[in-house]
Design a protein around this motif. Structure first.
Motif, PDB file in Angstrom:
ATOM      1  N   HIS A 283       0.842  -1.205   0.000  1.00 31.08           N
ATOM      2  CA  HIS A 283       0.000   0.000   0.000  1.00 31.08           C
ATOM      3  C   HIS A 283       0.877   1.255   0.000  1.00 31.08           C
ATOM      4  O   HIS A 283       0.572   2.244  -0.669  1.00 31.08           O
ATOM      5  CB  HIS A 283      -0.939   0.009   1.225  1.00 31.08           C
ATOM      6  CG  HIS A 283      -2.029  -1.028   1.146  1.00 31.08           C
ATOM      7  ND1 HIS A 283      -2.588  -1.622   2.253  1.00 31.08           N
ATOM      8  CD2 HIS A 283      -2.657  -1.569   0.077  1.00 31.08           C
ATOM      9  CE1 HIS A 283      -3.519  -2.484   1.855  1.00 31.08           C
ATOM     10  NE2 HIS A 283      -3.575  -2.472   0.549  1.00 31.08           N
TER      11      HIS A 283
ATOM     12  N   HIS B 245      -0.826  -5.989  -6.841  1.00 30.51           N
ATOM     13  CA  HIS B 245      -1.198  -5.912  -5.426  1.00 30.51           C
ATOM     14  C   HIS B 245      -2.537  -6.613  -5.175  1.00 30.51           C
ATOM     15  O   HIS B 245      -2.672  -7.375  -4.222  1.00 30.51           O
ATOM     16  CB  HIS B 245      -1.261  -4.466  -4.947  1.00 30.51           C
ATOM     17  CG  HIS B 245      -1.977  -4.336  -3.647  1.00 30.51           C
ATOM     18  ND1 HIS B 245      -1.482  -4.888  -2.476  1.00 30.51           N
ATOM     19  CD2 HIS B 245      -3.191  -3.800  -3.322  1.00 30.51           C
ATOM     20  CE1 HIS B 245      -2.350  -4.672  -1.500  1.00 30.51           C
ATOM     21  NE2 HIS B 245      -3.388  -4.023  -1.986  1.00 30.51           N
ATOM     22  N   PHE B 246      -3.525  -6.342  -6.018  1.00 33.37           N
ATOM     23  CA  PHE B 246      -4.843  -6.952  -5.816  1.00 33.37           C
ATOM     24  C   PHE B 246      -4.726  -8.478  -5.840  1.00 33.37           C
ATOM     25  O   PHE B 246      -5.306  -9.171  -5.007  1.00 33.37           O
ATOM     26  CB  PHE B 246      -5.840  -6.468  -6.879  1.00 33.37           C
ATOM     27  CG  PHE B 246      -6.347  -5.052  -6.662  1.00 33.37           C
ATOM     28  CD1 PHE B 246      -6.109  -4.368  -5.483  1.00 33.37           C
ATOM     29  CD2 PHE B 246      -7.104  -4.415  -7.646  1.00 33.37           C
ATOM     30  CE1 PHE B 246      -6.587  -3.063  -5.279  1.00 33.37           C
ATOM     31  CE2 PHE B 246      -7.595  -3.118  -7.465  1.00 33.37           C
ATOM     32  CZ  PHE B 246      -7.325  -2.442  -6.277  1.00 33.37           C
TER      33      PHE B 246
ATOM     34  N   GLU C 152      -3.041  -9.683  -2.620  1.00 39.19           N
ATOM     35  CA  GLU C 152      -3.937  -9.536  -1.472  1.00 39.19           C
ATOM     36  C   GLU C 152      -5.048 -10.598  -1.513  1.00 39.19           C
ATOM     37  O   GLU C 152      -5.424 -11.152  -0.468  1.00 39.19           O
ATOM     38  CB  GLU C 152      -4.536  -8.129  -1.475  1.00 39.19           C
ATOM     39  CG  GLU C 152      -5.242  -7.755  -0.189  1.00 39.19           C
ATOM     40  CD  GLU C 152      -5.753  -6.328  -0.241  1.00 39.19           C
ATOM     41  OE1 GLU C 152      -5.181  -5.486   0.469  1.00 39.19           O
ATOM     42  OE2 GLU C 152      -6.700  -6.047  -1.011  1.00 39.19           O
TER      43      GLU C 152
ATOM     44  N   HIS D 125     -14.773  -8.726  -1.649  1.00 41.70           N
ATOM     45  CA  HIS D 125     -13.561  -7.911  -1.775  1.00 41.70           C
ATOM     46  C   HIS D 125     -13.004  -8.004  -3.209  1.00 41.70           C
ATOM     47  O   HIS D 125     -12.604  -7.008  -3.800  1.00 41.70           O
ATOM     48  CB  HIS D 125     -12.532  -8.384  -0.743  1.00 41.70           C
ATOM     49  CG  HIS D 125     -11.434  -7.398  -0.473  1.00 41.70           C
ATOM     50  ND1 HIS D 125     -10.978  -7.115   0.784  1.00 41.70           N
ATOM     51  CD2 HIS D 125     -10.681  -6.634  -1.312  1.00 41.70           C
ATOM     52  CE1 HIS D 125      -9.995  -6.216   0.704  1.00 41.70           C
ATOM     53  NE2 HIS D 125      -9.802  -5.932  -0.562  1.00 41.70           N
TER      54      HIS D 125
ATOM     55  N   HIS E 148     -12.250  -5.118  -6.041  1.00 43.86           N
ATOM     56  CA  HIS E 148     -10.998  -4.975  -6.800  1.00 43.86           C
ATOM     57  C   HIS E 148     -11.286  -4.874  -8.301  1.00 43.86           C
ATOM     58  O   HIS E 148     -10.657  -4.088  -9.008  1.00 43.86           O
ATOM     59  CB  HIS E 148     -10.071  -6.172  -6.545  1.00 43.86           C
ATOM     60  CG  HIS E 148      -9.360  -6.122  -5.224  1.00 43.86           C
ATOM     61  ND1 HIS E 148      -8.618  -7.167  -4.732  1.00 43.86           N
ATOM     62  CD2 HIS E 148      -9.272  -5.125  -4.301  1.00 43.86           C
ATOM     63  CE1 HIS E 148      -8.106  -6.819  -3.558  1.00 43.86           C
ATOM     64  NE2 HIS E 148      -8.500  -5.588  -3.276  1.00 43.86           N
TER      65      HIS E 148
ATOM     66  N   HIS F 203     -10.524   2.693  -0.276  1.00 40.63           N
ATOM     67  CA  HIS F 203     -10.520   1.235  -0.360  1.00 40.63           C
ATOM     68  C   HIS F 203      -9.740   0.636   0.823  1.00 40.63           C
ATOM     69  O   HIS F 203     -10.208  -0.305   1.458  1.00 40.63           O
ATOM     70  CB  HIS F 203      -9.934   0.763  -1.698  1.00 40.63           C
ATOM     71  CG  HIS F 203      -9.868  -0.732  -1.793  1.00 40.63           C
ATOM     72  ND1 HIS F 203     -10.993  -1.520  -1.916  1.00 40.63           N
ATOM     73  CD2 HIS F 203      -8.826  -1.588  -1.728  1.00 40.63           C
ATOM     74  CE1 HIS F 203     -10.635  -2.794  -1.931  1.00 40.63           C
ATOM     75  NE2 HIS F 203      -9.325  -2.864  -1.821  1.00 40.63           N
TER      76      HIS F 203
ATOM     77  N   ASP G 168     -10.144  -2.893   2.859  1.00 39.54           N
ATOM     78  CA  ASP G 168      -8.991  -3.706   3.264  1.00 39.54           C
ATOM     79  C   ASP G 168      -8.956  -3.904   4.781  1.00 39.54           C
ATOM     80  O   ASP G 168      -8.682  -5.014   5.257  1.00 39.54           O
ATOM     81  CB  ASP G 168      -7.672  -3.044   2.827  1.00 39.54           C
ATOM     82  CG  ASP G 168      -7.423  -3.163   1.327  1.00 39.54           C
ATOM     83  OD1 ASP G 168      -8.208  -3.844   0.644  1.00 39.54           O
ATOM     84  OD2 ASP G 168      -6.442  -2.565   0.856  1.00 39.54           O
TER      85      ASP G 168
HETATM   86 FE1  FEO Z   1      -5.169  -3.401  -0.752  1.00 34.90          FE
HETATM   87 FE2  FEO Z   1      -7.978  -4.532  -1.417  1.00 34.90          FE
HETATM   88  O1  FEO Z   1      -6.494  -3.591  -1.898  1.00 34.90           O
END
Ligand code: FEO
Length: 134
Positions: free
Chosen positions: A21, A58-59, A62, A77, A81, A117, A122
């Motif tokens: 992040h 990143h998505f 995660e 979630h 995204h 977000h 998150d």
């Molecule tokens: Fe850190 Fe859900 O993006």
């Protein structure tokens, strides 16, 4: 001056994800700096592409993490995204076609897009992430 400054309110208490992040915030700040210096469109484009590419990376990361901890709201979630990815890709297409320039409104959109977000979606996995560590 950076557009976004990292602070504790943005922490999800998972070091890898906090680091990612922070990197995303850094990329938005780089884009903002370049815009503020009046950099030409062709200088802004690689910064925007880099931001989109890293957002997708990143998505995915995660989502794998949430799967590992068997997070109950994973599907929801992931949907969020997908929505955010479409939004930012749509924005990039408009930028490519010359319909949009990188303005302060756009930078505010990207700032809110990311910080909302992290703070609203998150952070919901933080309690389960803490429980998974024990
Ligand atoms: Fe850190 Fe859900 O993006």
């Amino acid at each position: 001056m950076p557009l976004i400054t990292w602070n504790k309110n943005l922490s999800v208490n998972v070091p890898d994800l906090d680091a990612q992040h922070q990197k995303l915030i850094g990329m938005i700040n780089d884009l903002h700096d370049a815009m503020a210096k009046g950099q030409a469109r062709n200088m802004l484009k690689p910064l925007l592409d880099r931001l989109i590419q890293y957002t997708v990376t990143h998505f995915r990361y995660e989502e794998q993490y949430m799967q590992q901890i068997q997070y109950a709201k994973l599907a929801e979630h992931k949907g969020e995204h997908e929505r955010l990815t479409n939004q930012v890709q749509n924005f990039a297409q408009k930028f490519d076609s010359g319909e949009l320039s990188v303005t302060i409104e756009i930078m505010n959109f990207l700032r809110d897009w990311l910080t909302n977000h992290i703070q609203r979606v998150d952070k919901q996995y933080t309690p389960q992430a803490a429980a998974a560590k024990n």
